[in-house]
Scaffold this motif. Structure first.
Motif, mmCIF file in Angstrom:
data_model
loop_
_atom_site.group_PDB
_atom_site.id
_atom_site.type_symbol
_atom_site.label_atom_id
_atom_site.label_comp_id
_atom_site.label_asym_id
_atom_site.label_seq_id
_atom_site.Cartn_x
_atom_site.Cartn_y
_atom_site.Cartn_z
ATOM 1 N N MET A 1 43.773 43.104 34.053
ATOM 2 C CA MET A 1 44.746 43.911 34.785
ATOM 3 C C MET A 1 45.844 42.995 35.305
ATOM 4 S SD MET A 1 44.140 46.138 38.238
ATOM 5 C CE MET A 1 45.526 46.688 39.216
ATOM 6 N N LYS A 2 47.037 43.417 35.094
ATOM 7 C CA LYS A 2 48.174 42.615 35.540
ATOM 8 C C LYS A 2 49.112 43.486 36.354
ATOM 9 C CE LYS A 2 51.804 39.540 33.910
ATOM 10 N NZ LYS A 2 52.431 38.915 32.747
ATOM 11 N N ASN A 32 52.946 38.545 42.588
ATOM 12 C CA ASN A 32 52.420 38.726 41.246
ATOM 13 C C ASN A 32 50.934 38.378 41.226
ATOM 14 O OD1 ASN A 32 52.892 38.947 38.191
ATOM 15 N ND2 ASN A 32 51.841 36.989 38.409
ATOM 16 N N THR A 33 50.116 39.216 40.550
ATOM 17 C CA THR A 33 48.709 38.919 40.344
ATOM 18 C C THR A 33 48.372 39.104 38.873
ATOM 19 O OG1 THR A 33 47.950 41.194 40.736
ATOM 20 C CG2 THR A 33 48.130 39.744 42.656
ATOM 21 N N SER A 34 47.398 38.351 38.396
ATOM 22 C CA SER A 34 46.956 38.495 37.013
ATOM 23 C C SER A 34 45.452 38.249 36.919
ATOM 24 C CB SER A 34 47.704 37.523 36.089
ATOM 25 O OG SER A 34 47.370 36.181 36.396
ATOM 26 N N ASN A 35 44.803 38.893 35.953
ATOM 27 C CA ASN A 35 43.367 38.773 35.732
ATOM 28 C C ASN A 35 43.130 38.674 34.231
ATOM 29 O OD1 ASN A 35 40.611 38.733 36.439
ATOM 30 N ND2 ASN A 35 40.442 40.923 35.975
ATOM 31 N N THR A 36 42.500 37.579 33.776
ATOM 32 C CA THR A 36 42.247 37.369 32.356
ATOM 33 C C THR A 36 40.763 37.544 32.069
ATOM 34 O OG1 THR A 36 44.065 35.775 32.250
ATOM 35 C CG2 THR A 36 42.500 35.775 30.420
ATOM 36 N N GLU A 37 40.423 38.425 31.110
ATOM 37 C CA GLU A 37 39.042 38.692 30.748
ATOM 38 C C GLU A 37 38.827 38.445 29.254
ATOM 39 O OE1 GLU A 37 38.165 42.684 31.850
ATOM 40 O OE2 GLU A 37 38.108 42.252 34.003
ATOM 41 N N GLY A 42 28.082 38.662 24.516
ATOM 42 C CA GLY A 42 27.384 38.650 25.805
ATOM 43 C C GLY A 42 27.986 39.586 26.828
ATOM 44 N N GLY A 43 29.006 40.331 26.435
ATOM 45 C CA GLY A 43 29.654 41.257 27.352
ATOM 46 C C GLY A 43 31.020 40.759 27.786
ATOM 47 N N SER A 44 31.520 41.354 28.861
ATOM 48 C CA SER A 44 32.846 41.027 29.361
ATOM 49 C C SER A 44 32.739 40.094 30.564
ATOM 50 C CB SER A 44 33.581 42.303 29.764
ATOM 51 O OG SER A 44 34.825 42.012 30.351
ATOM 52 N N SER A 45 33.666 39.137 30.639
ATOM 53 C CA SER A 45 33.664 38.210 31.773
ATOM 54 C C SER A 45 35.092 37.824 32.109
ATOM 55 C CB SER A 45 32.839 36.959 31.474
ATOM 56 O OG SER A 45 33.382 36.250 30.378
ATOM 57 N N THR A 46 35.322 37.509 33.382
ATOM 58 C CA THR A 46 36.633 37.067 33.848
ATOM 59 C C THR A 46 36.711 35.554 33.768
ATOM 60 O OG1 THR A 46 36.821 38.947 35.360
ATOM 61 C CG2 THR A 46 38.221 37.036 35.799
ATOM 62 N N ILE A 84 33.339 28.597 36.570
ATOM 63 C CA ILE A 84 32.790 27.540 35.715
ATOM 64 C C ILE A 84 31.281 27.704 35.515
ATOM 65 C CG2 ILE A 84 34.587 25.873 36.249
ATOM 66 C CD1 ILE A 84 32.841 24.677 38.368
ATOM 67 N N SER A 85 30.668 28.606 36.263
ATOM 68 C CA SER A 85 29.261 28.947 36.091
ATOM 69 C C SER A 85 29.025 30.269 36.819
ATOM 70 C CB SER A 85 28.355 27.840 36.646
ATOM 71 O OG SER A 85 28.434 27.803 38.060
#
Length: 216
Positions: A1-2, A32-37, A42-46, A84-85
């Protein structure tokens, strides 16, 4: 979502009559906000979240009917999160506070007038990087951004108080340095090029309002 939101609120002065001695205040605000997935087996992750903001109030005057001089103050910040984990996230933060001096020379008379301008900015700041994880560490930096650009644009006076101003970046220079606070380590990035606006977007539009009209 951006999501992106930018509002320009610049209070200024441009009329079909004399402008010498008029005063204006105003500024610009942006967020401004941004979210990268990523999606995989294994499914969806950010993999990245980021946000930034800026606020730049300004004040200026017309030295003559053609020459405009202004000073602005800029406050800006950004934050980026990178997982990172499953239970750990690296975080980077940056904050800046500085100023800009600009001049514009307007051509012609009437409600519509083109201009050429010069902007010079100094923007010191600091940044922090948190590595995350079981051996979490924090690294701090001192930053400094120096910029200058020649731009061109136009101003259209709607009436004696309100004006629409559009500005283009044409030729710009920027030098950014970042120095670690704990050791003697510094990086420097220099940019120079055509169609580079080092003080903002390539094309910006502002609405100006005169709070003190020129003496008649």
């Amino acid at each position: 979502m951006k999501h992106f939101f930018t509002a320009a609120l610049v209070l200024g002065a441009l009329t079909a009559q004399a402008q010498q001695g008029s005063l204006y205040i105003g500024g610009q605000v942006g967020f401004n906000t941004s979210n990268t997935e990523v999606d995989g087996t294994g499914g969806s992750s950010t993999i990245r979240k980021a946000s930034n903001y800026s606020f730049s109030p300004e004040i200026g005057t017309f030295l003559t009917n053609q020459l405009q001089l202004g000073v602005g103050v800029t406050v800006s910040g950004s934050r980026q999160e990178t997982p990172i984990s499953p239970n750990s996230t690296a975080i980077s933060r940056t904050n800046r506070f500085g100023g800009t001096v600009y001049g514009r020379y307007f051509f012609g008379e009437g409600n519509f007038r083109p201009f050429l301008g010069l902007n010079v900015s100094v923007l010191p700041g600091n940044s922090t990087e948190e590595s995350g994880g079981p051996f979490n560490s924090t690294t701090k930096y001192t930053t400094l951004d120096l910029g200058a650009n020649l731009n061109a644009g136009f101003a259209y006076g709607l009436n004696t108080r309100w004006t629409v101003v559009g500005s283009f970046g044409t030729l710009g220079f920027q030098r950014s340095t970042s120095k670690r606070d704990d050791i003697n380590y510094k990086t420097t990035t220099t940019d120079f090029g055509l169609n580079a606006n080092t003080l903002g977007n390539l094309f910006t539009v502002g609405v100006y309002y005169t709070f003190r009209e020129a003496d008649k």
